[in-house]
Design a protein around this motif. Sequence first.
Motif, PDB file in Angstrom:
ATOM      1  N   ASP A  86       0.866  -1.182   0.000  1.00  0.00           N
ATOM      2  CA  ASP A  86       0.000   0.000   0.000  1.00  0.00           C
ATOM      3  C   ASP A  86       0.900   1.229   0.000  1.00  0.00           C
ATOM      4  N   ILE A  87       1.002   1.887  -1.137  1.00  0.00           N
ATOM      5  CA  ILE A  87       1.955   3.002  -1.273  1.00  0.00           C
ATOM      6  C   ILE A  87       1.623   4.157  -0.333  1.00  0.00           C
ATOM      7  N   ARG A  88       0.401   4.242   0.143  1.00  0.00           N
ATOM      8  CA  ARG A  88       0.036   5.321   1.065  1.00  0.00           C
ATOM      9  C   ARG A  88       0.713   5.164   2.425  1.00  0.00           C
ATOM     10  N   LYS A  89       1.168   3.940   2.730  1.00  0.00           N
ATOM     11  CA  LYS A  89       1.764   3.683   4.046  1.00  0.00           C
ATOM     12  C   LYS A  89       3.295   3.686   4.033  1.00  0.00           C
ATOM     13  N   LEU A  90       3.871   3.934   2.866  1.00  0.00           N
ATOM     14  CA  LEU A  90       5.322   3.861   2.757  1.00  0.00           C
ATOM     15  C   LEU A  90       6.027   5.022   3.453  1.00  0.00           C
ATOM     16  N   GLN A 111       5.308   5.828   6.376  1.00  0.00           N
ATOM     17  CA  GLN A 111       5.268   5.453   7.788  1.00  0.00           C
ATOM     18  C   GLN A 111       6.037   4.164   8.059  1.00  0.00           C
ATOM     19  N   TYR A 112       5.983   3.212   7.075  1.00  0.00           N
ATOM     20  CA  TYR A 112       6.650   1.915   7.246  1.00  0.00           C
ATOM     21  C   TYR A 112       7.591   1.661   6.071  1.00  0.00           C
ATOM     22  N   SER A 113       8.537   0.772   6.301  1.00  0.00           N
ATOM     23  CA  SER A 113       9.404   0.361   5.194  1.00  0.00           C
ATOM     24  C   SER A 113       8.627  -0.564   4.266  1.00  0.00           C
ATOM     25  N   GLN A 114       9.123  -0.739   3.045  1.00  0.00           N
ATOM     26  CA  GLN A 114       8.374  -1.498   2.038  1.00  0.00           C
ATOM     27  C   GLN A 114       8.187  -2.965   2.415  1.00  0.00           C
ATOM     28  N   ASP A 115       9.139  -3.544   3.180  1.00  0.00           N
ATOM     29  CA  ASP A 115       9.020  -4.957   3.550  1.00  0.00           C
ATOM     30  C   ASP A 115       8.365  -5.145   4.923  1.00  0.00           C
ATOM     31  N   ASP A 116       7.743  -4.083   5.441  1.00  0.00           N
ATOM     32  CA  ASP A 116       7.025  -4.177   6.714  1.00  0.00           C
ATOM     33  C   ASP A 116       5.609  -4.693   6.449  1.00  0.00           C
ATOM     34  N   PRO A 117       5.160  -5.725   7.169  1.00  0.00           N
ATOM     35  CA  PRO A 117       3.807  -6.270   6.935  1.00  0.00           C
ATOM     36  C   PRO A 117       2.702  -5.223   7.071  1.00  0.00           C
TER      37      PRO A 117
END
Length: 654
Positions: A240-244, A246-252
């Motif tokens: 979900d690109i909207r959450k990138l 806040q989190y890293s790309q490999d974060d669940p």
Amino acid sequence: MNTELGKSDLNSSETDIFGQYQSRFANMQQTEMSLEDYLHLCKEDPLVYASAAERMLKAIGTPEEIDTRSDPRLSRIFGNRVVRRYPSFEDFYGMEEVIENIVAYFRHAAQGLEERKQVLYLLGPVGSAKSSLAERLKALMENMPIYALKGSPVNESPLGLFDPVQFGTSLEDKYGIPRRYLTGIASPWATKRLAEFGGDLRKFKVVRLVPSTLNQVAIAKTEPGDENNQDISALVGKVDIRKLNQYSQDDPDAYSFSGGLCLANQGLLEFVEMFKAPIKMLHPLLTATQERNFKGTEGFGSIPFDGIILAHSNESEWTQFRNNKTNEAFLDRVYIVKVPYCLRVSEEIKIYEKLLEHSSLRHAPCAPGTLKMMAQFSVLTRLKEPANSNLFSKMRVYDGENLKDVDPHAKPIQEYRDAAGPDEGMQGSSTRWAYKVLSKVFNFDHHEVAANPVHLLYVLEQQVIKDNLPEEQTRKLLDFIKGYLTPRYAEFVAKEIQTAYLESYSEYGQNLFERYIQFADKWIQNEEFRDPATGQIFDRESLNEELNRIEKPAGIANPKDFRNEVVNFVLRAQASNSGQMPLWTSYEKLREVIERSMFSKTEDLLPVISFDAKGSKESKEKHENFVARMVTKGYTEKQVRLLVEWHLRVKKAS
């Protein structure tokens, strides 16, 4: 006072509706519990941790077992076998074998056999009820709740937290949970939560969820899209690109678990027209079925999947996929259930009745023989032409009729099936096509929404021509209409008209039947017969004249053998039925003789049935009585006129 009662009833009805809806809504809400409470619940009820296949079996329910030996028609169709019929599929007519194959898949999967690792694949022609079966299975899946970790985006089972090697013995001894239910695969989301909780399982909560097609809870549907841009994200989800930010790309927590396999975990994933999808899109299904997990598009661990994958498509897609050698890895992971067209006329009629029942035509008049004629045409197009036998007879044999006295060339049903092979019913006109034809028939007359076989014959012929099929196929279908349906309906409508003309048709037929048997019995024994009503004595020559008078319209070639045959039949029937005389319709050969004898004496039939102006009050009254008797048979007055005119036209042409 009556008005108040009416308002009270209305309010009560509304309360019931809204109350039922609210109760149903409340039942579908999550019920939360601790992980420890969940494990104790597992000990009490095995369905709490049951697999999707086990829950489906429970939802399908116990079948009704029918011993076909006690029913002559069913015994001919099913070869005296015990047939299972499932109430959950009671409106899927003529599909006993298909349903049994589907249930067998779930039964074997529930037992942990190879089917547990296979895709359930419904293979059949267009309009053979594949989608309807899929919808029914999804509806059944909604009947059984599942238990999942609270907040899990993939509805994962709490048992996925436990390693089978380390905890298998303890869970089985203390809570009665068999080791095979422990996959040892927790989702990346659960693994992250476990780290956050410092390994404290008590911080996990478990929720009871009700599977829902509408809310995509444990039930999902996916379809092949554009070949140029479709990827596996439709099955496994994507970041979900909207959450990138806040989190890293490999974060669940940055991942959108929106793929079909994610949503359908512990439930059912329907894959429509599966083999139209690019092969790269199907790869996640291999690990999902074999290893009960699959990889997402990012670099975290595997995502668990413990559900059913249901696919369906037409035969052409399957054939093309099967013939491609690069797809061999997928072929033995498919459990094929063939879904052919219905090949039994009586069951095909029930399908049309069900379709009409769910339309505004449910109350529209439908003349006797209309649905039967449509069903006969449909089944004829689906059957393979038999060698040294009549196709129409084969159709009747498939429907359980006994043609021993009608067509000596008719073969046993198993002989027809063996000669036709396993693919019979996979081609022909679809039920959907037949329903469109019926829709046109019901709306053929602009002044009366009703259906009758005369209009059906016309619409069928026009539709076949309009479909612009290959010339040979068009000729074959037109031959069915003109060679089978039209002449047989001409016989049927003639009998309908004649029986409506004769006021006491059944009584008259029974009297003539019993008189024939009395005369034939005395003639065989070479004895005189005294008529108890008149006292008249008939010697053997007189008896022969009376018998010839009854037999002549039917053209009996060998009267002596025929008389011996029918008398022997009646004596056997009386012996097995406490001496009671059988019905005159019980023996096909004699029934035809009696009918032809009755109708040969109706020379004054034409003035009564025709709709010309009547010359006398008596003629008019007879005509009105005739029309009234036809109406009681199920015709409208307008249809009576149409059928009479058609009957007279056909009779004149012949």
